[in-house]
Design a protein around this motif. Structure first.
Motif, mmCIF file in Angstrom:
data_model
loop_
_atom_site.group_PDB
_atom_site.id
_atom_site.type_symbol
_atom_site.label_atom_id
_atom_site.label_comp_id
_atom_site.label_asym_id
_atom_site.label_seq_id
_atom_site.Cartn_x
_atom_site.Cartn_y
_atom_site.Cartn_z
ATOM 1 N N ALA A 1 1.045 -1.325 -0.210
ATOM 2 C CA ALA A 1 0.110 -0.634 -0.178
ATOM 3 C C ALA A 1 0.211 1.474 0.188
ATOM 4 N N GLU A 2 0.612 2.274 -0.556
ATOM 5 C CA GLU A 2 1.019 2.816 -1.076
ATOM 6 C C GLU A 2 1.278 3.945 0.395
ATOM 7 N N GLY A 3 2.593 4.594 0.389
ATOM 8 C CA GLY A 3 2.178 5.854 1.392
ATOM 9 C C GLY A 3 1.588 4.848 3.136
ATOM 10 N N ASP A 4 2.305 3.696 3.273
ATOM 11 C CA ASP A 4 1.469 3.307 4.462
ATOM 12 C C ASP A 4 3.299 2.736 5.202
ATOM 13 N N PRO A 5 3.288 3.614 6.754
ATOM 14 C CA PRO A 5 4.935 3.411 6.963
ATOM 15 C C PRO A 5 5.174 1.865 7.800
ATOM 16 N N GLU A 6 3.524 1.542 8.358
ATOM 17 C CA GLU A 6 3.575 0.566 9.205
ATOM 18 C C GLU A 6 3.776 -0.871 7.998
ATOM 19 N N GLU A 7 3.350 -0.988 7.314
ATOM 20 C CA GLU A 7 3.149 -2.177 6.234
ATOM 21 C C GLU A 7 4.268 -2.195 5.495
ATOM 22 N N HIS A 8 5.211 -1.063 5.124
ATOM 23 C CA HIS A 8 7.192 -0.595 4.585
ATOM 24 C C HIS A 8 7.487 -1.846 5.840
ATOM 25 N N ALA A 9 7.743 -0.995 7.118
ATOM 26 C CA ALA A 9 8.263 -1.731 8.405
ATOM 27 C C ALA A 9 8.029 -3.204 9.301
#
Length: 296
Positions: free
Chosen positions: A185-193
């Motif tokens: 999901a673009e811009g989701d820092p928790e998901e990227h982490a």
């Protein structure tokens, strides 16, 4: 919704080294939920290049149905020790005898439900054929009657060839370069982490595997004979569960195997080779429903 960490055990589960008569094995041991009627214990075996963490998405739902679930790293997998270079230590009968010892250690004198995913299903089958008495039932999840499909055999051969000439870390980098990146999901820092943490966990798991185990397991997958008729003679309830699509063992093979075993058959819609991670909720529901039927 943020992306969950697949390597994080559910609340209440314990990760420890299970002592058996054949050595220690790393497990994730999740109890039946508080307030439920305890119905039994299940031993869960992961597949090729997998680990006990592959079952993390199932523990909580199966615990809510009254089942204690113990997922195990087999010999030489991830956090379970094993020889680095001796492929004979990973012969299928050796691994099957490990499973019998694991069942004895977790069962407290009572038969346990046995579930194996992919390669784990074939090892589970071998254990049951050696001695079915430690088990209450057998579930084969995305695990077919004989060797894997020809395209998958070709993939395994590439991996075996790479392991023969490259260190494990370089093989990991090569595999990552061949895989399509996962969409986030673009811009989701928790998901990227969470994704970055999972990638590091996957790399750590890969490096924890013993090369001899991977080589032996790959050979077994490409040469496994059809032992369905032998298994059909064993007096246990069987469950053949898969996703709606599987490139490792095409569904017609799994359907036919279920008929030959007179097994309960489940196809999990929207799942592929790993329904435990693709669609954990309906997968856990199907497993628990089968175990409930066996209990009854």
């Amino acid at each position: 919704m943020s992306r969950p960490r697949t390597f994080v055990p559910p609340v209440g589960a314990r990760a420890y080294a299970l002592a058996t008569e054949r050595g220690k094995f790393a497990v994730v041991d999740a109890p039946a939920a508080a307030g439920t009627e305890p119905k039994g214990t299940a031993l869960l075996l992961p597949g090729f290049t997998g680990s006990k963490e592959d079952f993390n998405p199932l523990h909580e739902a199966l615990g809510a149905r009254g089942y204690r679930t113990v997922a195990v790293d087999g010999r030489g997998q991830f956090e379970s020790d094993g020889p680095e270079d001796d492929e004979s230590a990973y012969a299928q009968e050796e691994l099957a005898r490990d499973v019998l010892a694991q069942a004895a250690a977790v069962g407290d004198g009572r038969p346990v439900h046995l579930l194996g995913h992919s390669l784990g299903g074939q090892i589970a089958r071998a254990a049951v054929l050696l001695d079915h008495t430690p088990f209450r039932s057998l579930t084969l999840m995305s695990s077919g009657p004989a060797q894997i499909s020809v395209p998958q055999q070709q993939r395994v051969k590439l991996l075996r060839d790479a392991l023969a000439v490259l260190p494990m870390a370089e093989v990991w980098e090569a595999m990552q370069a061949m895989e399509a990146p996962e969409e986030l999901a673009e811009g989701d820092p928790e998901e990227h982490a969470a994704y970055r943490a999972d990638q590091e966990d996957l790399r750590r798991r890969w490096l924890g595997n013993k090369p001899a185990e991977l080589l032996a397991a790959g050979r077994q997958l490409c040469t496994e004979p059809d032992r369905v008729d032998e298994l059909a003679a064993v007096p246990l309830p069987f469950h053949v569960l898969s996703g709606a699509r599987d490139d490792t063992w095409p569904l017609p093979l799994l359907d036919e195997m279920a008929l030959r075993l007179r097994a309960h058959r489940t196809v999990v819609a929207g799942a592929e080779h790993s329904p435990n991670t693709d669609r954990p909720a309906p997968t856990a529901e199907a497993i628990a429903a089968f175990w409930d039927g066996v209990q009854g």
